[in-house]
Design an enzyme around this catalytic site. Structure first.
Site, PDB file in Angstrom:
ATOM      1  N   SER A  45      -2.984  -9.766   3.675  1.00 39.56           N
ATOM      2  CA  SER A  45      -2.468  -9.933   2.313  1.00 39.56           C
ATOM      3  C   SER A  45      -1.041  -9.422   2.248  1.00 39.56           C
ATOM      4  O   SER A  45      -0.522  -8.831   3.209  1.00 39.56           O
ATOM      5  CB  SER A  45      -3.333  -9.175   1.296  1.00 39.56           C
ATOM      6  OG  SER A  45      -3.274  -7.775   1.524  1.00 39.56           O
ATOM      7  N   ILE A  53       2.784  -8.392   2.184  1.00 36.87           N
ATOM      8  CA  ILE A  53       3.904  -8.607   3.096  1.00 36.87           C
ATOM      9  C   ILE A  53       3.415  -9.154   4.431  1.00 36.87           C
ATOM     10  O   ILE A  53       4.037 -10.048   5.016  1.00 36.87           O
ATOM     11  CB  ILE A  53       4.679  -7.287   3.305  1.00 36.87           C
ATOM     12  CG1 ILE A  53       5.437  -6.909   2.022  1.00 36.87           C
ATOM     13  CG2 ILE A  53       5.655  -7.405   4.470  1.00 36.87           C
ATOM     14  CD1 ILE A  53       6.141  -5.571   2.100  1.00 36.87           C
ATOM     15  N   SER A 100       8.644   2.397   3.935  1.00 39.03           N
ATOM     16  CA  SER A 100       8.753   2.267   2.484  1.00 39.03           C
ATOM     17  C   SER A 100       9.939   3.103   2.039  1.00 39.03           C
ATOM     18  O   SER A 100      10.321   4.063   2.724  1.00 39.03           O
ATOM     19  CB  SER A 100       7.471   2.772   1.799  1.00 39.03           C
ATOM     20  OG  SER A 100       7.668   2.956   0.412  1.00 39.03           O
ATOM     21  N   TYR A 111       0.973   9.604   0.408  1.00 38.64           N
ATOM     22  CA  TYR A 111       1.622   8.383   0.897  1.00 38.64           C
ATOM     23  C   TYR A 111       3.031   8.701   1.389  1.00 38.64           C
ATOM     24  O   TYR A 111       3.424   8.288   2.488  1.00 38.64           O
ATOM     25  CB  TYR A 111       1.663   7.352  -0.231  1.00 38.64           C
ATOM     26  CG  TYR A 111       2.332   6.049   0.126  1.00 38.64           C
ATOM     27  CD1 TYR A 111       1.739   5.145   1.005  1.00 38.64           C
ATOM     28  CD2 TYR A 111       3.555   5.699  -0.443  1.00 38.64           C
ATOM     29  CE1 TYR A 111       2.344   3.936   1.318  1.00 38.64           C
ATOM     30  CE2 TYR A 111       4.170   4.499  -0.139  1.00 38.64           C
ATOM     31  CZ  TYR A 111       3.562   3.623   0.740  1.00 38.64           C
ATOM     32  OH  TYR A 111       4.176   2.427   1.040  1.00 38.64           O
ATOM     33  N   LYS A 129       4.646   8.346   5.243  1.00 36.45           N
ATOM     34  CA  LYS A 129       5.817   7.514   5.509  1.00 36.45           C
ATOM     35  C   LYS A 129       6.982   8.342   6.046  1.00 36.45           C
ATOM     36  O   LYS A 129       7.743   7.871   6.912  1.00 36.45           O
ATOM     37  CB  LYS A 129       6.226   6.768   4.237  1.00 36.45           C
ATOM     38  CG  LYS A 129       5.204   5.729   3.771  1.00 36.45           C
ATOM     39  CD  LYS A 129       4.971   4.656   4.816  1.00 36.45           C
ATOM     40  CE  LYS A 129       4.056   3.554   4.320  1.00 36.45           C
ATOM     41  NZ  LYS A 129       3.874   2.464   5.306  1.00 36.45           N
ATOM     42  N   SER A 173       2.675  -7.432  -4.277  1.00 34.47           N
ATOM     43  CA  SER A 173       1.572  -7.472  -3.308  1.00 34.47           C
ATOM     44  C   SER A 173       0.385  -6.730  -3.903  1.00 34.47           C
ATOM     45  O   SER A 173       0.428  -6.281  -5.046  1.00 34.47           O
ATOM     46  CB  SER A 173       1.985  -6.831  -1.981  1.00 34.47           C
ATOM     47  OG  SER A 173       2.117  -5.431  -2.125  1.00 34.47           O
TER      48      SER A 173
END
Length: 338
Positions: free
Chosen positions: A60, A62, A190, A203, A207, A239
Site C-alpha cells: 500500500s 508509497i 521520514s 516513531y 526514524k 497513504s
C-alpha cells in the site's frame, strides 16, 4: 557594452538571484539539490531499466506507488509485505498498467520483525533473479499516542519493525552487493527522522535511529564506491500510514486517521524518489510547504525549531485529545492557501 554597464548588470543579477531562489523555495516540494537533479540530472528511465528492485512495504501507500511506477521502467520487481492478498493486488496492477510480464514480478511475503527469515528471503530473490540491484527499505508503521500513555510494547514494536527489521534485511542483502561491488540501498525514512513531533515519540526514535545507522554505514563502505545509500525523508504523504498507526496499545486501532487532501500525492512523492535513485543522491527531503521549511529549521536551527514545535504541538495534542484529526490545523492551512 561599457564596463560600467556590465558591472550594473552583474550587480542586478546578484540582487535578483536570492529573490529567485526564495521564490523557488516557497514553491518547492523537495530540497533544492533534488529539484536541480529533476531539472538537469539523469532520468530514471535511463538509469533504472533492467535492474532488480526489491521493495518492502509494497502492499500500500508509497510502496505500492513505487512498484507501479517502477513497473513502467522495465525493471524486475520483488514485492514484500505481510499481507499476501494486497501484494497480489499490487502485482496485478503492475501487470495491467506497466511494461512487465508475470516472470518479472516476484511476490515474496516478508515480516520485517521475523529477522530469522531475512537470509532465506534474500536467497529466494537471488535464486529467482540472480542479483539485487536496489533494495528499497520502505516497510514500517507510524504512531499516534502520547508518550506517557503508550505501553512499552508499542515502543518495542516500532523499534523492531522500523529500525531492527530494516537493519537486519539490509545486512542480509549487503554481502551480495559487496561481492558485486555495486548496488543501491534506499531507505524511506521520514521528516520525523530529522524533526521531532508530539504523538510520535516512538516513531521519531525509530526514524532517528535509521538516520544514524545508515549514515554510519555509508562511512564504512568507502572501499565500495559502487554501493550507494540514499536516505529519503518524505513529509506527509497521502497513504494509509496514519490509518494503520499504532496507538497507546498494540491491539487498539486509531479511531480518527484524519483528512488526506492536504498531504503530498503519493505519485509525486515517488516521482521524486526515482529521480533521487537515478542520481545517487545521499540525503533527500521530499515535502510540500510548510513541512519542508520545518525540516530546514530543525536541521540548521534546532533550538529555535524545538521552541516552535512545542508551540505548534499544543494545538496538535489538543486536537488529538478531542478525538479530532491531530493535524486538522494543517488541513485548514492548506485549504486557505489553495
Amino acid at each position: 557594452m561599457t564596463w560600467e554597464l556590465l558591472l550594473w548588470l552583474l550587480a542586478l543579477c546578484a540582487l535578483l538571484l536570492p529573490v529567485v531562489q526564495l521564490v523557488r523555495f516557497v514553491r518547492a516540494d523537495g530540497d533544492l539539490t533534488l529539484l536541480w537533479a529533476e531539472w538537469q540530472g539523469r532520468r530514471p528511465e535511463w538509469e533504472l531499466t533492467d535492474m532488480v528492485v526489491w521493495v518492502t512495504g509494497a502492499s500500500s501507500g508509497i510502496g505500492e506507488e513505487l512498484a507501479f511506477q517502477l513497473s513502467k521502467l522495465g525493471v524486475s520487481l520483488v514485492l514484500s509485505a505481510r499481507r499476501v492478498p494486497e501484494l497480489e493486488r499490487v502485482k496485478r496492477r503492475c501487470l495491467e498498467n506497466g511494461n512487465l510480464k508475470e516472470k518479472d514480478i516476484l511476490v515474496l511475503p516478508l515480516d520485517l520483525t521475523d529477522r530469522s527469515s531475512h537470509e532465506v528471503a534474500t536467497k529466494t530473490v537471488l535464486q529467482e533473479f540472480g542479483k539485487i540491484d536496489i533494495l528499497v527499505n520502505n516497510g514500517g508503521r507510524s504512531q499516534r499516542s502520547l508518550a506517557q500513555d503508550a505501553n512499552m510494547d508499542v515502543f518495542k514494536e516500532l523499534i523492531e519493525l522500523n529500525y531492527l527489521g530494516t537493519v537486519s534485511l539490509t545486512k542480509s542483502v549487503l554481502p551480495h552487493m559487496m561481492e558485486r561491488k555495486q548496488g543501491k540501498i534506499v531507505v524511506i525514512n521520514s521528516l520525523s527522522g530529522i524533526a521531532s513531533v508530539p504523538l510520535s515519540s516512538g516513531y521519531c526514535a525509530s526514524k532517528h535511529a535509521l538516520r544514524g545507522f545508515f549514515n554510519s554505514l555509508q562511512t564504512e563502505l568507502t572501499e565500495y564506491p559502487g554501493i550507494t545509500i540514499c536516505n529519503i525523508y518524505p513529509g506527509p504523504v497521502q497513504s494509509d500510514i496514519v490509518k494503520n498507526a499504532l496507538t497507546e496499545d498494540i491491539a487498539k486501532p486509531l479511531i480518527n486517521s484524519g483528512d488526506q487532501h492536504y498531504k503530498m500525492a503519493a505519485d509525486r512523492c515517488v516521482q521524486l524518489m526515482l529521480i533521487a535513485m537515478a542520481n545517487d543522491l545521499k540525503d533527500v527531503w521530499i515535502s510540500d510547504q510548510p513541512f519542508l521549511s520545518v525540516a530546514y529549521v530543525w536541521q540548521y536551527m534546532p533550538t529555535w525549531a524545538l521552541w516552535l514545535t512545542c508551540k505548534l504541538g499544543k494545538k496538535r495534542i489538543k486536537n488529538f485529545k478531542s478525538g479530532m484529526d491531530a493535524d486538522l490545523y494543517f488541513s485548514k492551512w492548506k485549504t486557505k492557501h489553495e
